[in-house]
Write a protein that holds these residues in place. Structure first.
Motif, short mmCIF file in Angstrom:
data_model
loop_
_atom_site.label_atom_id
_atom_site.label_comp_id
_atom_site.label_asym_id
_atom_site.label_seq_id
_atom_site.Cartn_x
_atom_site.Cartn_y
_atom_site.Cartn_z
N GLU A 30 0.83 -1.21 0.00
CA GLU A 30 0.00 0.00 0.00
C GLU A 30 0.86 1.26 0.00
O GLU A 30 0.59 2.22 -0.73
N VAL A 31 1.92 1.26 0.80
CA VAL A 31 2.78 2.45 0.85
C VAL A 31 3.54 2.61 -0.47
O VAL A 31 3.76 3.73 -0.93
N LEU A 58 2.61 2.31 -3.39
CA LEU A 58 1.81 3.07 -4.36
C LEU A 58 2.01 4.57 -4.21
O LEU A 58 1.80 5.33 -5.15
N THR A 59 2.38 5.01 -3.02
CA THR A 59 2.58 6.44 -2.77
C THR A 59 4.05 6.84 -2.86
O THR A 59 4.40 7.98 -2.59
N ARG A 60 4.91 5.90 -3.21
CA ARG A 60 6.34 6.16 -3.23
C ARG A 60 6.96 5.93 -4.62
O ARG A 60 8.12 5.58 -4.74
N ASP A 116 4.82 2.09 -9.75
CA ASP A 116 3.59 2.06 -10.54
C ASP A 116 3.18 0.63 -10.93
O ASP A 116 2.22 0.44 -11.67
N SER A 151 -5.79 -2.15 -2.39
CA SER A 151 -6.03 -0.91 -3.12
C SER A 151 -5.84 -1.14 -4.62
O SER A 151 -5.03 -1.98 -5.04
N ALA A 157 4.29 3.61 6.86
CA ALA A 157 5.02 4.58 6.03
C ALA A 157 6.43 4.79 6.56
O ALA A 157 7.40 4.86 5.78
N ASP A 182 9.83 3.71 4.48
CA ASP A 182 10.85 4.70 4.12
C ASP A 182 12.21 4.33 4.69
O ASP A 182 13.24 4.51 4.03
N HIS A 234 11.85 10.44 -2.79
CA HIS A 234 10.60 10.22 -2.06
C HIS A 234 9.47 10.86 -2.87
O HIS A 234 9.52 12.04 -3.22
N ALA A 251 5.55 11.66 -2.69
CA ALA A 251 4.41 11.66 -1.77
C ALA A 251 3.12 11.42 -2.52
O ALA A 251 3.04 11.65 -3.71
#
Length: 436
Positions: free
Chosen positions: A39-40, A42-44, A47, A76, A418, A422, A434, A436
């Motif tokens: 899940e994290v 996808l925000t980092r 793709d 997700s 998260a 990281d 990074h 976001a």
């Protein structure tokens, strides 16, 4: 999308994360950890995020404790769960599934997409990843970085058992595969030391040099926990969940874990029997595991049938509310030859959820999970457990409960998914930006 000859052509992925694990619906903290990392990701900037795991029939045949399929939370959008089928026929017994897993990983690693491949559990997942990486690097433009995460049972259930029984080859294989990874991590400092100690024993027996390399290579990456699932709880949601289960706020002591001997569930039943707490609150035993029938029999033999609830169908959505609504959370985990609690993900989840205090044992990596926020009792000691349980249920004031809840939650926030992600990817990809 790119435009060429008036035709829209989908562009391929730019950055991929592959996690190999025994994923949902298996009841396992590291199944949840894989979900959190995915899940994290996808925000980092990843793709293409994939969890590669086992077919459901293979998981069921292995006898693993399983959640109800209709109670597993969806991933997700953007996370693909793959369950490669077996390769070969009945003449290749268990290896058919491993071949299917390795084959799919070779395909993912050899298409030129920059990929981080993380395995949770060395056997067989790190074995599959390293084998696939070697093949992909031989046949194509592989751009893959491998991360092998060792959990406790890798050592207690495989390496240490092999060392104890003189099976040098199997132990050497696992440690060699681990050290071949680009990055080696362990889920706690305790786990790291356990690996080094087992490697040192192997070295002393066979003249190998695994221990020193383990000391030099292994970093710590604590399991990732989805804090928001616990911090976002509302009183209405807690009340709805408890009402559905016929429970009341602060009206029960909760055990929520695998129903297995190593979790100390028999000690908890013995401690609860004859306690002052049993007159005030129910005992809820939630989970699945190999000793469900034995627990049912033990509860009946103790004459506790009307005071103990056994829940084998708790789903992901209701777990946080059950934790938050409990008067106390008890996990009297203990060290056994085949298992040591090398972290204690459920303890962190309970601390984030709030509610009554945590009572557990200082075995393995539990002290790293709870710090000084839990009440610790000796393992295999139901008498002391009963005393502590009665103290928090019958004698603690609301102020004591509130202060303990706040203190535990503050400590547990360091394991937010998260932050863990990281820290891990700073280790594995120090130059990565990074996103976001």
């Amino acid at each position: 999308m790119s435009i060429a000859d008036d035709t829209l052509v989908p562009s391929g992925p730019n950055r991929r994360l592959v996690i190999v694990v025994r994923a949902d619906p298996v009841i396992c903290g590291h199944s949840g950890e894989a979900r959190c990392l995915a899940e994290v990701a996808l925000t980092r900037g990843f793709d293409d995020v994939r969890i590669v795991t086992w077919p459901l029939d293979a998981l069921e045949a292995a006898g693993l404790p399983m959640k109800p399929l209709d109670g597993v939370l969806p991933y997700s959008p953007g996370i693909t769960v793959e369950r490669p089928g077996p390769v070969g026929d009945y003449r290749v017994p268990d290896g058919r599934y491993l071949s299917g897993l390795i084959g799919r990983l070779v395909e993912l690693f050899s298409d030129g997409v920059p990929t981080v491949a993380m395995s949770l559990y060395l056997s067989p997942h790190a074995i599959a990843v390293q084998e696939a990486a070697q093949v992909a690097r031989r046949i194509g433009p592989a751009r893959v970085v491998t991360v092998a995460e060792a959990v406790g049972s890798d050592i207690t259930n495989v390496v240490r058992e092999c060392v104890a029984t003189g099976r040098f080859g199997a132990a050497a294989h696992i440690l060699s595969v681990y050290l071949e990874a680009d990055h080696c991590v362990a889920v706690s400092e305790y786990t790291r030391e356990l690996i080094v100690a087992s490697a040192a024993t192997l070295d002393a027996m066979h003249g190998t040099t695994f221990a020193q390399r383990c000391r030099e290579r292994i970093a710590i990456s604590y399991p990732a926990v989805d804090s928001w699932s616990y911090l976002s709880l509302t009183e209405d949601r807690i009340a709805e969940t408890l009402a559905r289960r016929g429970l009341s706020r602060d009206g029960y002591v909760l055990f929520l874990s695998r129903i297995a001997s190593a979790k100390g569930i028999d000690d908890l039943i013995d401690a609860y029997a004859g306690s002052r707490s049993a007159e005030r609150v129910q005992l809820v035993l939630a989970g699945r595991g190999p000793q469900e029938d034995e627990v049912v029999a033990r509860v009946a033999a103790a004459g506790l049938g009307d005071r103990v609830r056994i829940l084998t169908d708790v789903d992901d959505a209701e777990k946080p509310a059950l934790m938050a609504g409990s008067a106390a959370f008890v996990l009297p985990t203990r060290e056994q030859p085949e298992f040591v609690e090398t972290f204690g993900i459920a303890l962190v989840e309970k601390a984030l959820a709030g509610g009554g205090p945590i009572i557990t044992c200082a075995t393995g990596g539990v002290p790293e999970a709870v710090g000084d926020t839990a009440l610790l009792v000796p393992q295999h000691d139901p008498t002391t457990l009963r005393t502590v349980l009665d103290e928090v249920i019958c004698d603690w004031t609301p102020t004591q409960r509130s202060e303990a809840e706040h203190y535990a939650r503050t400590h547990a926030l360091q394991f937010d998914r998260a932050q863990v992600f990281d820290r891990l990817f700073t280790l594995t990809e120090p130059s990565a930006a990074h996103v976001a």
